[in-house]
Structure formats: C-alpha cells, structure tokens
Design a protein around this motif. Structure first.
Motif, PDB file in Angstrom:
ATOM      1  N   ALA A 164     -81.501-110.428  -8.147  1.00  0.00           N
ATOM      2  CA  ALA A 164     -82.392-110.108  -7.019  1.00  0.00           C
ATOM      3  C   ALA A 164     -81.894-108.764  -6.501  1.00  0.00           C
ATOM      4  O   ALA A 164     -80.759-108.666  -6.032  1.00  0.00           O
ATOM      5  CB  ALA A 164     -82.301-111.199  -5.952  1.00  0.00           C
ATOM      6  N   PRO A 165     -82.721-107.719  -6.629  1.00  0.00           N
ATOM      7  CA  PRO A 165     -82.228-106.354  -6.448  1.00  0.00           C
ATOM      8  C   PRO A 165     -81.722-106.035  -5.043  1.00  0.00           C
ATOM      9  O   PRO A 165     -82.124-106.660  -4.065  1.00  0.00           O
ATOM     10  CB  PRO A 165     -83.452-105.479  -6.798  1.00  0.00           C
ATOM     11  CG  PRO A 165     -84.626-106.379  -6.773  1.00  0.00           C
ATOM     12  CD  PRO A 165     -84.148-107.782  -6.990  1.00  0.00           C
ATOM     13  N   VAL A 166     -80.875-105.034  -4.995  1.00  0.00           N
ATOM     14  CA  VAL A 166     -80.208-104.688  -3.729  1.00  0.00           C
ATOM     15  C   VAL A 166     -81.198-104.106  -2.717  1.00  0.00           C
ATOM     16  O   VAL A 166     -82.097-103.338  -3.060  1.00  0.00           O
ATOM     17  CB  VAL A 166     -79.030-103.714  -4.007  1.00  0.00           C
ATOM     18  CG1 VAL A 166     -79.511-102.383  -4.559  1.00  0.00           C
ATOM     19  CG2 VAL A 166     -78.179-103.510  -2.755  1.00  0.00           C
ATOM     20  N   HIS A 167     -81.053-104.540  -1.484  1.00  0.00           N
ATOM     21  CA  HIS A 167     -81.824-103.980  -0.375  1.00  0.00           C
ATOM     22  C   HIS A 167     -81.088-104.265   0.936  1.00  0.00           C
ATOM     23  O   HIS A 167     -80.070-104.955   0.947  1.00  0.00           O
ATOM     24  CB  HIS A 167     -83.270-104.533  -0.358  1.00  0.00           C
ATOM     25  CG  HIS A 167     -83.407-105.976  -0.011  1.00  0.00           C
ATOM     26  ND1 HIS A 167     -84.581-106.686  -0.182  1.00  0.00           N
ATOM     27  CD2 HIS A 167     -82.533-106.892   0.504  1.00  0.00           C
ATOM     28  CE1 HIS A 167     -84.426-107.924   0.221  1.00  0.00           C
ATOM     29  NE2 HIS A 167     -83.208-108.078   0.634  1.00  0.00           N
ATOM     30  N   ARG A 168     -81.586-103.705   2.018  1.00  0.00           N
ATOM     31  CA  ARG A 168     -81.049-104.046   3.340  1.00  0.00           C
ATOM     32  C   ARG A 168     -82.170-104.012   4.363  1.00  0.00           C
ATOM     33  O   ARG A 168     -83.196-103.354   4.161  1.00  0.00           O
ATOM     34  CB  ARG A 168     -79.898-103.121   3.745  1.00  0.00           C
ATOM     35  CG  ARG A 168     -80.280-101.673   3.941  1.00  0.00           C
ATOM     36  CD  ARG A 168     -79.059-100.871   4.397  1.00  0.00           C
ATOM     37  NE  ARG A 168     -79.340 -99.460   4.507  1.00  0.00           N
ATOM     38  CZ  ARG A 168     -78.470 -98.550   4.938  1.00  0.00           C
ATOM     39  NH1 ARG A 168     -77.248 -98.929   5.287  1.00  0.00           N
ATOM     40  NH2 ARG A 168     -78.797 -97.287   5.012  1.00  0.00           N
ATOM     41  N   HIS A 169     -81.966-104.764   5.425  1.00  0.00           N
ATOM     42  CA  HIS A 169     -82.991-104.864   6.468  1.00  0.00           C
ATOM     43  C   HIS A 169     -82.350-105.227   7.798  1.00  0.00           C
ATOM     44  O   HIS A 169     -81.194-105.675   7.841  1.00  0.00           O
ATOM     45  CB  HIS A 169     -84.082-105.877   6.077  1.00  0.00           C
ATOM     46  CG  HIS A 169     -83.567-107.087   5.371  1.00  0.00           C
ATOM     47  ND1 HIS A 169     -82.813-108.036   5.988  1.00  0.00           N
ATOM     48  CD2 HIS A 169     -83.674-107.479   4.062  1.00  0.00           C
ATOM     49  CE1 HIS A 169     -82.501-108.986   5.109  1.00  0.00           C
ATOM     50  NE2 HIS A 169     -82.985-108.669   3.931  1.00  0.00           N
ATOM     51  N   ALA A 170     -83.118-105.010   8.846  1.00  0.00           N
ATOM     52  CA  ALA A 170     -82.625-105.302  10.202  1.00  0.00           C
ATOM     53  C   ALA A 170     -82.399-106.795  10.403  1.00  0.00           C
ATOM     54  O   ALA A 170     -81.553-107.202  11.209  1.00  0.00           O
ATOM     55  CB  ALA A 170     -83.628-104.787  11.234  1.00  0.00           C
ATOM     56  N   GLN A 171     -83.159-107.605   9.670  1.00  0.00           N
ATOM     57  CA  GLN A 171     -83.048-109.053   9.825  1.00  0.00           C
ATOM     58  C   GLN A 171     -81.704-109.543   9.284  1.00  0.00           C
ATOM     59  O   GLN A 171     -81.262-109.112   8.216  1.00  0.00           O
ATOM     60  CB  GLN A 171     -84.182-109.759   9.065  1.00  0.00           C
ATOM     61  CG  GLN A 171     -85.560-109.564   9.660  1.00  0.00           C
ATOM     62  CD  GLN A 171     -86.207-108.232   9.310  1.00  0.00           C
ATOM     63  OE1 GLN A 171     -85.641-107.400   8.583  1.00  0.00           O
ATOM     64  NE2 GLN A 171     -87.410-108.001   9.815  1.00  0.00           N
ATOM     65  N   THR A 172     -81.077-110.438  10.006  1.00  0.00           N
ATOM     66  CA  THR A 172     -79.847-111.096   9.567  1.00  0.00           C
ATOM     67  C   THR A 172     -80.218-112.301   8.722  1.00  0.00           C
ATOM     68  O   THR A 172     -81.175-113.009   9.040  1.00  0.00           O
ATOM     69  CB  THR A 172     -79.045-111.553  10.805  1.00  0.00           C
ATOM     70  OG1 THR A 172     -78.585-110.406  11.500  1.00  0.00           O
ATOM     71  CG2 THR A 172     -77.885-112.433  10.425  1.00  0.00           C
ATOM     72  N   ALA A 173     -79.452-112.524   7.640  1.00  0.00           N
ATOM     73  CA  ALA A 173     -79.730-113.680   6.773  1.00  0.00           C
ATOM     74  C   ALA A 173     -78.485-114.535   6.607  1.00  0.00           C
ATOM     75  O   ALA A 173     -77.359-114.036   6.602  1.00  0.00           O
ATOM     76  CB  ALA A 173     -80.221-113.217   5.410  1.00  0.00           C
ATOM     77  N   LEU A 174     -78.724-115.824   6.446  1.00  0.00           N
ATOM     78  CA  LEU A 174     -77.657-116.736   6.034  1.00  0.00           C
ATOM     79  C   LEU A 174     -78.098-117.434   4.775  1.00  0.00           C
ATOM     80  O   LEU A 174     -79.299-117.609   4.531  1.00  0.00           O
ATOM     81  CB  LEU A 174     -77.335-117.753   7.137  1.00  0.00           C
ATOM     82  CG  LEU A 174     -78.366-118.846   7.448  1.00  0.00           C
ATOM     83  CD1 LEU A 174     -78.228-120.075   6.551  1.00  0.00           C
ATOM     84  CD2 LEU A 174     -78.246-119.268   8.894  1.00  0.00           C
TER      85      LEU A 174
END
Ligand code: 1HN
Length: 348
Positions: A102-112
């Motif tokens: 699952a390719p690299v990305h970033r976002h403002a949303q926090t994930a667990l």
C-alpha cells in the motif's frame, strides 16, 4: 390576535429574513442544546466470520496499490454513505495480500491500526518499519509518511481507526503522495528502534517531543497482554471495566494520539460488569475470549475478532464467559481536552 394568525405572521417573517441568511433560534433551540446527548449513531455489531469473506473477496477485485488502501468501511447503519462509525470516528477493515504494498502517503488525519488477522506484514512510519502481529496496536500520527507491505504468505487484516470526521469538522484536511513511482519510503532506522528508544520506561537524555503523538508507534500485544495478565491475578477489578488500561504517550502521559483514545481491557471469566455510559462513543475489537455486551436494549454476543460500536451515552454492560480481552478506541482524547467528557456509572 388568534394563535393561527400569530403563527402565520411568524412564518411570513421567517420567509422575509431568509434571503438575508437569517433564521430564528427559538424554532431550533431545543434540538441544538439538548439536556443530554442524543446520538444519531446506533449500536452495531459485525461478526468477523460473516464479513471476512467480503473482505477477502475485495482482494480479488482490486489490488492494494490500485485502491491505495483496500478497505471495507465499517459504516454505522445511521450514517450509510458517510464513511463513519460514530459522528466523530471512521473505522474500516484493511486487507493486504501476500506480496502486496500500500503505497506511501501522508495526511492530516491520524490513523490507528489494530491487527485482527495474519502476521508478518509491516507498516513503515517516518523511516522505520514494524512487523505486525494480532493484537498489536500501531499508530500513524498526523502528517507522518506511512506505507504498508505484506511479505508473509498469508492475508493480513487490520482494523483502521481514523479521526476523519474530526478533521472534516475543522476543514483541516491535507494529503500528499510521495515521489511518483516510489511505493515504499526509504528506511532510516532499524526495526524496533522507536520501542527501544522511547518505550522501555526511558527516554533519550537530550530528547524533547516535537509532536503531540507518541514517539512509540507499535505497542506489541505480548507486552499489553502481560500487563493485563499480571493485574488480573491481583483480582482488583473495576466493577464496570474489569481491568482497563489506556495506551499512553510515554513522553507526556497523554493518550498515544491527540485525537483518539485507545484502550485494552481484560474481563476475567465469569465477569458481570455494572452499567456504564460515557460521552465518547467507542469502537470495540474483540481480541480473545467470549462474552456479551448489552448496549441499550440490544445484546451483542461476541467472540474473537468480532467488532461492535457503542454510541455516546448509551448505557452498556460487559459480561465474559471466558477470560476476554477487548481493544477499544474513541474520541475521549479530544473531549477531555475540551472539557466535555462525562461518564456515569450504575443508573446515573
Ligand atoms: C489511510 O491512509 C489508511 O494508511 C487506511 O492504511 C485507511 C482511510 C481514509 C483515509 C486514509 C492507511 C484510510 C486512510
């Protein structure tokens, strides 16, 4: 003047002010400021064995790479089409098949991530990889680069929890994908580095936190289970929660993430919990054991890997037929920071 006449004049007034984007508060006040929470969300239950075939079938229809994240969203029945499980939280089951990324990305949303099935896939966060096992709790804090891969020979499924509706509320979403063509981020540190550095009851002597989220990003189940097991032996149980621990940021004592609170609890065999409610709606993932949870008028009979949601302020009680371990997450971390969180025990 007659009541009907007055009502008619008021309605006419509302029509007159509407073009100026004005509306009368007195017509809506009682619905805005309710004497207690009135969640639209309803209690809901997902039996893992019933939905697992759907999750696996998604693996035949789209690759993890094409989907970016191949997830079946756990939608609250009261919020169909809105991608949320409570008014403030998103949840889904993510599948990653052997050999996939699952390719690299970033976002403002926090994930667990809470690992439900399979073993040996990895998540990389900000230059460090961690292999994941069932019961592990993994975080990807806001704006951290993250990618996943499965180098094992079995499908891997985990529960994703994100603060998507919270970020939506503030209109504060940002997202980026990494350099085109690069699926995985470059690794800068060996596996286990963060846990050794920040997760052993020690911190590097000259280190100061630069972000609100925990510097530990995998909380392995083996450690969590041992803590619960030891505390369970002492027999000192909370009447509502059994033994319930919260995951913490070791650098601050706050929750592991600033927006989502996460918990793990042990209900010993034969536990019959008392009634409880709180203003944070909670998503539960059963790790071990069998039992039941009464939520409002409904009863959910659960076993390993089943999932359920208890909306805000719904009275609920847990019972365990065998030693049982429940993971849960909620928006309590936000509510407490805002001074909104409340709880009540028994008939309160
Ligand atoms: C996301 O980034 C992940 O990184 C999973 O695994 C689920 C749902 C919505 C937006 C971003 C992941 C997501 C997501």
């Amino acid at each position: 003047m007659s009541d009907a006449g007055l009502l008619e004049r008021r309605r006419k007034f509302y029509d007159e002010i509407a073009p100026d984007n004005l509306a009368p508060l007195w017509e809506v006040l009682r619905g805005l400021v309710t004497p207690e929470p009135r969640p639209q969300a309803v209690p809901a239950f997902w039996r893992y064995e019933a939905i697992r075939p759907h999750v696996l079938r998604s693996g035949e229809l789209i690759t993890a790479k094409e989907a970016e994240r191949r997830v079946l969203i756990l939608e609250n029945p009261a919020y169909r089409g809105q991608s949320k499980i409570t008014n403030s939280l998103y949840a889904g089951l993510q599948l990653i098949m052997p050999g996939e990324v699952a390719p690299v990305h970033r976002h403002a949303q926090t994930a667990l991530r809470f690992i439900v099935e399979g073993e040996g896939a990895y998540t990389a966060v900000e230059g460090e990889k961690t292999l994941m096992r069932p019961g592990d709790f993994v975080i990807t804090p806001s704006w951290t680069w993250h990618d996943h891969g499965n180098e094992s020979d079995r499908p891997m499924v985990w529960l994703d929890g994100l603060d998507i509706p919270i970020v939506q509320l503030f209109d504060a979403s940002f997202a980026e994908t990494h350099l085109p063509g690069a699926d995985a981020q470059p690794l800068a540190r060996p596996e286990g580095d963060a846990l050794a550095r920040y997760g052993a009851g020690l911190l590097p002597v000259d280190w100061h936190p630069q972000a609100p989220a925990s510097p530990v990003f995998n909380y392995p189940y083996a450690r969590t289970r041992e803590a619960l097991e030891r505390l369970g032996r002492s027999g000192d149980l909370d009447a509502c929660h059994g033994i319930k621990l919260r995951y913490v940021n070791p650098a601050s004592g706050d929750y592991a993430m600033p927006t989502m609170a996460t918990f793990m609890q042990l209900l010993p065999r034969g536990f019959r919990g008392q009634r409880y409610r709180s203003t944070d709606g909670s998503v539960y993932s059963v790790v071990e054991g069998r039992g039941r949870t009464q939520v409002g008028e409904q009863v959910f009979d659960w076993g390993p890997r089943d999932l359920f949601v208890v909306p805000s302020w719904y009275p609920h009680r847990h019972e365990a037929a065998e030693d049982a371990v429940l993971f849960s997450f909620s928006d309590r971390a936000v509510q407490q920071k805002l001074g909104l969180w409340r709880e009540a025990r028994g008939n309160g």
